[in-house]
Scaffold this motif. Structure first.
Motif, mmCIF file in Angstrom:
data_model
loop_
_atom_site.group_PDB
_atom_site.id
_atom_site.type_symbol
_atom_site.label_atom_id
_atom_site.label_comp_id
_atom_site.label_asym_id
_atom_site.label_seq_id
_atom_site.Cartn_x
_atom_site.Cartn_y
_atom_site.Cartn_z
ATOM 1 N N MET A 164 12.932 -23.737 -11.730
ATOM 2 C CA MET A 164 11.592 -23.236 -12.065
ATOM 3 C C MET A 164 10.699 -24.237 -11.511
ATOM 4 O O MET A 164 10.770 -25.271 -11.194
ATOM 5 N N GLY A 165 9.239 -23.792 -11.342
ATOM 6 C CA GLY A 165 8.413 -24.465 -10.665
ATOM 7 C C GLY A 165 7.180 -24.810 -11.648
ATOM 8 O O GLY A 165 6.948 -23.881 -12.396
ATOM 9 N N LEU A 166 6.846 -25.941 -11.648
ATOM 10 C CA LEU A 166 5.605 -26.526 -12.319
ATOM 11 C C LEU A 166 4.382 -26.639 -11.389
ATOM 12 O O LEU A 166 4.838 -27.566 -10.232
ATOM 13 N N VAL A 167 3.428 -25.949 -11.478
ATOM 14 C CA VAL A 167 2.346 -26.029 -10.499
ATOM 15 C C VAL A 167 1.344 -27.290 -10.655
ATOM 16 O O VAL A 167 1.062 -27.609 -11.822
ATOM 17 N N LEU A 168 1.527 -28.187 -9.922
ATOM 18 C CA LEU A 168 0.982 -29.331 -9.763
ATOM 19 C C LEU A 168 -0.649 -29.151 -9.193
ATOM 20 O O LEU A 168 -1.467 -30.079 -9.821
ATOM 21 N N ALA A 169 -0.857 -28.436 -8.278
ATOM 22 C CA ALA A 169 -2.008 -28.345 -7.835
ATOM 23 C C ALA A 169 -2.313 -27.025 -6.872
ATOM 24 O O ALA A 169 -1.472 -26.247 -6.534
ATOM 25 N N GLY A 170 -3.383 -26.171 -7.072
ATOM 26 C CA GLY A 170 -3.575 -25.057 -6.556
ATOM 27 C C GLY A 170 -3.093 -23.947 -7.826
ATOM 28 O O GLY A 170 -3.410 -24.276 -8.761
ATOM 29 N N SER A 171 -2.791 -22.701 -7.064
ATOM 30 C CA SER A 171 -2.382 -21.803 -8.144
ATOM 31 C C SER A 171 -1.214 -20.830 -7.691
ATOM 32 O O SER A 171 -1.073 -20.931 -6.285
ATOM 33 N N VAL A 172 -0.528 -20.164 -8.141
ATOM 34 C CA VAL A 172 0.358 -18.901 -7.580
ATOM 35 C C VAL A 172 0.152 -17.642 -8.439
ATOM 36 O O VAL A 172 -0.052 -17.760 -9.526
ATOM 37 N N THR A 173 0.687 -16.804 -7.779
ATOM 38 C CA THR A 173 0.752 -15.299 -8.358
ATOM 39 C C THR A 173 1.947 -14.941 -8.471
ATOM 40 O O THR A 173 2.693 -15.055 -7.852
ATOM 41 N N ILE A 174 2.469 -14.120 -9.652
ATOM 42 C CA ILE A 174 3.489 -13.405 -9.988
ATOM 43 C C ILE A 174 3.179 -12.113 -9.450
ATOM 44 O O ILE A 174 2.517 -11.368 -10.134
ATOM 45 N N GLU A 175 4.089 -11.545 -8.449
ATOM 46 C CA GLU A 175 4.009 -10.220 -7.922
ATOM 47 C C GLU A 175 5.106 -9.388 -8.062
ATOM 48 O O GLU A 175 6.484 -9.909 -7.937
ATOM 49 N N ARG A 176 4.979 -7.997 -8.040
ATOM 50 C CA ARG A 176 6.020 -7.001 -8.054
ATOM 51 C C ARG A 176 5.585 -6.157 -6.887
ATOM 52 O O ARG A 176 4.466 -5.195 -7.035
ATOM 53 N N THR A 177 6.351 -5.757 -5.915
ATOM 54 C CA THR A 177 6.102 -4.815 -4.668
ATOM 55 C C THR A 177 7.325 -3.864 -4.817
ATOM 56 O O THR A 177 8.569 -4.396 -4.646
ATOM 57 N N ASP A 178 6.959 -2.702 -4.864
ATOM 58 C CA ASP A 178 8.188 -1.625 -4.827
ATOM 59 C C ASP A 178 8.543 -1.328 -3.408
ATOM 60 O O ASP A 178 8.154 -1.873 -2.450
ATOM 61 N N VAL A 179 9.465 -0.337 -3.276
ATOM 62 C CA VAL A 179 10.151 -0.222 -2.158
ATOM 63 C C VAL A 179 9.212 0.564 -1.017
ATOM 64 O O VAL A 179 9.445 0.482 0.127
ATOM 65 N N TRP A 180 8.039 1.127 -1.533
ATOM 66 C CA TRP A 180 7.031 1.716 -0.736
ATOM 67 C C TRP A 180 5.872 0.787 -0.325
ATOM 68 O O TRP A 180 4.880 1.099 0.299
ATOM 69 N N GLY A 181 6.083 -0.442 -0.659
ATOM 70 C CA GLY A 181 5.070 -1.398 -0.339
ATOM 71 C C GLY A 181 3.988 -1.652 -1.427
ATOM 72 O O GLY A 181 2.850 -2.278 -1.105
ATOM 73 N N ASN A 182 3.917 -1.091 -2.507
ATOM 74 C CA ASN A 182 2.708 -0.939 -3.441
ATOM 75 C C ASN A 182 2.936 -2.158 -4.263
ATOM 76 O O ASN A 182 3.933 -2.753 -4.900
ATOM 77 N N ARG A 183 1.989 -3.190 -4.313
ATOM 78 C CA ARG A 183 1.679 -4.411 -5.128
ATOM 79 C C ARG A 183 1.144 -4.331 -6.258
ATOM 80 O O ARG A 183 0.120 -3.848 -6.399
ATOM 81 N N SER A 184 1.974 -5.135 -7.245
ATOM 82 C CA SER A 184 1.139 -5.380 -8.529
ATOM 83 C C SER A 184 1.047 -6.841 -8.914
ATOM 84 O O SER A 184 2.303 -7.352 -8.611
ATOM 85 N N ILE A 185 -0.074 -7.342 -9.358
ATOM 86 C CA ILE A 185 0.025 -8.733 -9.926
ATOM 87 C C ILE A 185 0.390 -8.662 -11.181
ATOM 88 O O ILE A 185 -0.396 -8.270 -12.031
ATOM 89 N N LEU A 186 1.512 -9.607 -11.639
ATOM 90 C CA LEU A 186 1.748 -9.521 -12.988
ATOM 91 C C LEU A 186 1.181 -10.676 -13.792
ATOM 92 O O LEU A 186 0.789 -10.493 -15.014
ATOM 93 N N SER A 187 0.849 -11.764 -13.138
ATOM 94 C CA SER A 187 0.106 -12.896 -13.856
ATOM 95 C C SER A 187 -0.396 -13.869 -12.840
ATOM 96 O O SER A 187 0.341 -13.760 -11.569
ATOM 97 N N HIS A 188 -1.174 -14.566 -13.168
ATOM 98 C CA HIS A 188 -1.715 -15.904 -12.415
ATOM 99 C C HIS A 188 -1.194 -16.952 -13.096
ATOM 100 O O HIS A 188 -1.392 -17.516 -14.312
#
Length: 223
Positions: A50-74
């Motif tokens: 698992m990852g602990l963010v020390l600096a900056g930020s990351v997004t958790i994303e879901r991209t379907d087979v057609w390339g449509n992206r959804s951001i699930l969390s920050h």
């Protein structure tokens, strides 16, 4: 690795410097740097870390087979990600993890926490913190389902902004998303969402500039 800085994070709360040092050693922690936009983990892969963010930020994303992206969390600095996949080795990831900005991440092998007979003081403290943060994350993910439930763009935006206002205890606040990310998070087309934001401003419901928002009293409302 900055032990004092780690001691300030929720994951290592109440742990002594020596306990943190032992934890990092036994869980084979490794610090890594990621440039903005780079992929940290990919859907379809498996991970034992698992990852602990020390600096900056990351997004958790879901991209379907057609390339449509959804951001699930920050995931902001001080918080972690991919813990569920790390605890369940061999489970295929269904999401991507991407650096939202230049970031530093501590990658931790948490498999050792499940070893029989694990009873060291640092393990108890680490697991307690881990469970508390995981419970909070579940609430956050559940909250997204509330924001995407309304059919209208206005309903989704208002649901999200209202929730942030409650969390910040203020009608004026910054959100962690740019326009495209907010649209992805709410499952909206960016153009339609931007038009709706403009209408909400003209209707006297909100004021905003970039990612800074202020919720106004609707005409005729009473505190």
């Amino acid at each position: 690795m900055d032990i004092e800085a780690l001691a300030e994070t929720a994951l290592f709360k109440s742990m002594t410097k020596e306990e943190i040092r032992l934890c990092l050693e036994e869980l084979q922690a490794m610090e890594r740097a990621y440039a903005k936009g780079s992929m940290i983990m990919r859907a379809g892969d498996t991970t034992d870390r698992m990852g602990l963010v020390l600096a900056g930020s990351v997004t958790i994303e879901r991209t379907d087979v057609w390339g449509n992206r959804s951001i699930l969390s920050h995931v902001a600095a001080g918080h972690f990600f991919a813990e569920t996949y790390a605890i369940l080795p061999g489970e295929v990831m269904l999401v991507d993890v991407r650096a939202n900005e230049d970031s530093r991440v501590l990658m931790i092998d948490v498999g050792g926490l499940l070893s029989p007979g694990a009873s060291k003081a640092w393990q108890y403290k680490f697991l307690r913190n881990f469970l508390l943060i995981s419970a909070h994350k579940n609430l956050t993910l559940s909250g997204r389902s509330f924001h995407t439930a309304p059919k209208s763009a206005r309903g989704r935006v208002l649901s999200y902004l209202s929730a942030v206002s409650l969390q910040k205890h203020s009608r004026e606040f910054d959100i962690p998303f740019d326009r495209q990310q907010l649209a992805d998070y709410l499952n909206l087309e960016r153009t339609n969402m931007s038009k709706e934001l403009g209408r909400m401003r003209r209707d006297g419901i909100i004021e905003f500039r970039k990612n800074h928002f202020k919720l106004l009293e609707p005409p005729g409302s009473v505190e």
